[in-house]
Write an enzyme that holds these catalytic residues in place. Structure first.
Site, PDB file in Angstrom:
ATOM      1  N   ASP A  66      10.967  15.746  33.582  1.00  0.00           N
ATOM      2  CA  ASP A  66      11.215  14.442  32.952  1.00  0.00           C
ATOM      3  C   ASP A  66      12.719  14.243  32.781  1.00  0.00           C
ATOM      4  O   ASP A  66      13.485  15.208  32.785  1.00  0.00           O
ATOM      5  CB  ASP A  66      10.493  14.350  31.601  1.00  0.00           C
ATOM      6  N   GLU A  67      13.132  12.988  32.643  1.00  0.00           N
ATOM      7  CA  GLU A  67      14.550  12.626  32.502  1.00  0.00           C
ATOM      8  C   GLU A  67      15.368  13.276  33.619  1.00  0.00           C
ATOM      9  O   GLU A  67      16.467  13.787  33.395  1.00  0.00           O
ATOM     10  CB  GLU A  67      15.089  13.050  31.125  1.00  0.00           C
TER      11      GLU A  67
ATOM     12  N   HIS B  76      17.941 -11.688  32.969  1.00  0.00           N
ATOM     13  CA  HIS B  76      18.455 -11.457  31.617  1.00  0.00           C
ATOM     14  C   HIS B  76      19.274 -10.178  31.465  1.00  0.00           C
ATOM     15  O   HIS B  76      19.710  -9.852  30.359  1.00  0.00           O
ATOM     16  CB  HIS B  76      17.297 -11.490  30.608  1.00  0.00           C
TER      17      HIS B  76
END
Ligand code: ADP
Ligand code: MG
Length: 196
Positions: free
Chosen positions: A86-87, A184
Site C-alpha cells: 500500500d502507498e 475543479h
C-alpha cells in the site's frame, strides 16, 4: 512455481485504493494463498502496523523503510504467494526493480498508490509501475465540489489551493486534501495556469 503477475491499483485520494487492495488480498486468502502486505515507513496516518482505508477496513502489515526491504523479507520468509504493497508511490526509486523482480520470482504483486501528486504530475515511479503491470485498475473518487468522477487530488494549504511551487512538506501550515475532477482541480502558479 507459479507465474508472477503485477496489479497496480491507482487513483486519487479517497478513491478506494486501499479498500480494493484489502479486497484483493482477502480474495487471495480465500483462494488458499499466503499473503503479506507491506507499506513504507512514511505513512503513519492511522495505525503503525496496519493498512487502514478511510472507511475503516483494516489489514495487518509489515512496515519497511526501503523498497529493497521487501525482497529481504521475502528471502527470509518462505511460502508466501502474494505480496500487497500500500502507498506504493512513497517508496524510493528501487521499487520498480523490486516489483519486477518479485513478480519474476513468481509472486503475485498487488500494489496500490496515488498515480498523480497534488500538481497532477506522475507520483514517484508510478508511471513506470503502471507501465510494467499486467493489470491497472484506475479508480475515481467523488469530486468534493460537484459530485463528478474525481481523478485528481487537491492540496489545500491554509484554506487555499496549494501553489505548484509549494514544498511537499510545509512546516506549521494547516493542510488538507480533497478529491477533485479535472474542472475543479486547481494548481495556482502552474506554467500556463489561468483560472477566471
Ligand atoms: P484511498 O486508499 O484511495 O485513499 P480508501 O480505500 O482509504 O481510499 O477510502 C475510500 C473510502 O473513502 C470510500 O469508500 C468512502 O467511504 C470514503 N470517501 C471519503 N471521501 C470520499 C470521496 N470524495 N469520494 C469517494 N469516497 C470517499
Ligand atoms: Mg489508501
Amino acid at each position: 512455481m507459479s507465474v508472477g503477475k503485477i496489479t497496480i491499483i491507482s487513483g486519487p485520494m479517497f478513491s478506494g485504493k486501499t479498500e480494493e487492495l484489502i479486497r484483493l488480498v482477502r480474495r487471495s486468502v480465500y483462494a488458499g494463498k499466503k499473503c503479506i502486505v507491506f507499506k513504507p515507513k512514511i505513512d503513519n496516518r492511522y495505525d503503525k502496523e496496519k493498512v487502514c482505508s478511510h472507511n475503516g477496513s483494516i489489514l495487518e502489515c509489515i512496515i519497511v523503510d526501503k523498497a529493497m526491504g521487501i525482497i529481504d523479507y521475502l528471502e527470509k520468509h518462505a511460502g508466501i504467494d502474494v505480496v500487497g504493497i500500500d502507498e506504493i508511490q512513497f517508496f524510493d526509486d528501487q521499487i520498480e526493480y523490486v516489483v519486477r523482480e518479485i513478480a519474476r520470482r513468481g509472486y503475485g504483486v498487488i500494489g496500490a498508490g496515488l498515480d498523480k501528486d497534488f500538481r497532477g504530475e506522475p507520483f514517484g515511479r508510478m508511471a513506470n509501475l503502471l507501465c510494467v503491470a499486467e493489470e491497472t485498475p484506475k479508480l475515481a473518487a467523488v469530486c468534493h465540489k460537484c459530485g463528478e468522477d474525481a481523478y485528481f487530488t487537491q492540496r489545500i494549504v491554509n484554506g487555499k489551493p496549494a501553489s505548484y511551487n509549494d514544498e511537499i512538506v510545509k512546516v506549521g501550515a494547516a493542510e488538507s486534501y480533497e478529491a477533485r475532477c479535472r474542472e475543479h482541480h486547481e494548481v495556482p502558479d502552474h506554467l500556463g495556469f489561468q483560472k477566471e
